[in-house]
Design a protein around this motif. Sequence first.
Motif, PDB file in Angstrom:
ATOM      1  N   LEU A 110      18.286  42.364  27.311  1.00 12.63           N
ATOM      2  CA  LEU A 110      18.099  43.789  27.076  1.00 12.63           C
ATOM      3  C   LEU A 110      19.417  44.379  26.595  1.00 12.63           C
TER       4      LEU A 110
ATOM      5  N   CYS B 270      16.911  36.272  17.482  1.00 12.38           N
ATOM      6  CA  CYS B 270      16.592  37.623  17.928  1.00 12.38           C
ATOM      7  C   CYS B 270      17.850  38.489  18.006  1.00 12.38           C
TER       8      CYS B 270
ATOM      9  N   ARG C 228      13.012  51.996  20.356  1.00 11.20           N
ATOM     10  CA  ARG C 228      12.907  50.674  20.977  1.00 11.20           C
ATOM     11  C   ARG C 228      12.720  49.591  19.913  1.00 11.20           C
TER      12      ARG C 228
ATOM     13  N   SER D 119      10.820  39.103  19.261  1.00 10.10           N
ATOM     14  CA  SER D 119      10.250  37.982  20.009  1.00 10.10           C
ATOM     15  C   SER D 119      10.193  36.730  19.150  1.00 10.10           C
TER      16      SER D 119
ATOM     17  N   LEU E 162      13.133  38.570  23.395  1.00  7.69           N
ATOM     18  CA  LEU E 162      12.368  37.592  24.155  1.00  7.69           C
ATOM     19  C   LEU E 162      12.331  36.286  23.382  1.00  7.69           C
TER      20      LEU E 162
ATOM     21  N   SER F 160       7.286  41.051  16.025  1.00  7.57           N
ATOM     22  CA  SER F 160       8.376  41.893  16.490  1.00  7.57           C
ATOM     23  C   SER F 160       8.119  43.318  15.999  1.00  7.57           C
TER      24      SER F 160
ATOM     25  N   THR G 176      11.623  45.465  19.846  1.00  5.46           N
ATOM     26  CA  THR G 176      11.160  44.280  20.560  1.00  5.46           C
ATOM     27  C   THR G 176      11.194  43.117  19.582  1.00  5.46           C
TER      28      THR G 176
ATOM     29  N   SER H  58      15.408  36.346  28.331  1.00  2.11           N
ATOM     30  CA  SER H  58      15.268  37.685  27.753  1.00  2.11           C
ATOM     31  C   SER H  58      16.603  38.401  27.874  1.00  2.11           C
TER      32      SER H  58
ATOM     33  N   ASP I 206      14.739  44.871  23.297  1.00  2.00           N
ATOM     34  CA  ASP I 206      14.259  43.818  24.187  1.00  2.00           C
ATOM     35  C   ASP I 206      14.116  42.539  23.367  1.00  2.00           C
TER      36      ASP I 206
END
Length: 325
Positions: free
Chosen positions: A215, A183, A143, A147, A226, A237, A145, A213, A224
């Motif tokens: 995905l 991002c 994963r 942000s 954001l 992140s 993430t 957001s 992900d």
Amino acid sequence: MRFAVIGTGAIVEKFISAGSQVPGFSLYAVYSRSKERGQAFAAEHGAQRSFDNLADLAACRKVEAVYIASPNYAHCAQALAMLSAGKHVLCEKPMASNAAEVRRMQACARAHNVLLLEAMKSAFLPGFAALSRSLPLIGRLRRITASYCQYSSRYDKFKQGIVLNAFDPKLSNGALMDIGVYCVYPVVKLFGLPRTIQGTAVKLAGGVDGAGSILLGYGEFQADLLYSKIADGALPSEIQGEGGSLLVDRISEPQFLSLRPRGEQERTLFDQPESAPMRYEIEAFQRMALDPASAESYSRATLETAMVMDEARRQMGIVFPADAQ
């Protein structure tokens, strides 16, 4: 390399300041739609020429490269004019309103054997290189993430009914284009096009997105993303793997990276604050201009990022006038 700048805003000020730290860089000319503003800006920063006519700038043989920092909707036409005149172009992010424009710009650069590079500063920072080479430390990826949430100083004006450039979709602006691209690009640069894309947005008056957001599905892992221009965020992140995780302080400008192995203490891998982060993209640009083909991986990431954002905007119902051209 003798540069001209298109634009006289704060980002151009930072570009010139960073360029002053790069060997071989010189500011030769300034372009502004306002003749008076262009002349004043040129005098302030020691540029020899100022232009208020784009064709005159394109025809100036002294200018070797152009940094474009105009509103997003203008990037494509301005870049095409400069590339067609045989000038290298460093264009602020996002490089264009959509993937179709990116393709036109990149085709023009190839046809005239000049460099076209998106000024995605994060991709040229030592912190991003440290992140890339550290990926094997966390095992199988599961994963990501990413942000970037930053309350815009222009949002207060927007709430008062005053729509400035940053919140004007007619100029191909909004949260995804201004903030979210930071991002999307790093993920695409590292891992390529995703298999699936799902996007949602917080829409504001006038159809502009204030936050959103996305995905991205890559099969064995997902990302992900954001982002927001209407609220601040303090979270770093993170890239998670089966063997641990990597934490990045700011995905838009990575300066601190740490590793947290599964079941072990966190340790610092990279810690290098930057006072002039744009100098790295200028150094890379001047180097790549000697061999435009050397920018291929960055060109691919720029196009694929635009493709991801196009699909996300389609799902969000965000349409720019440039999309109809």
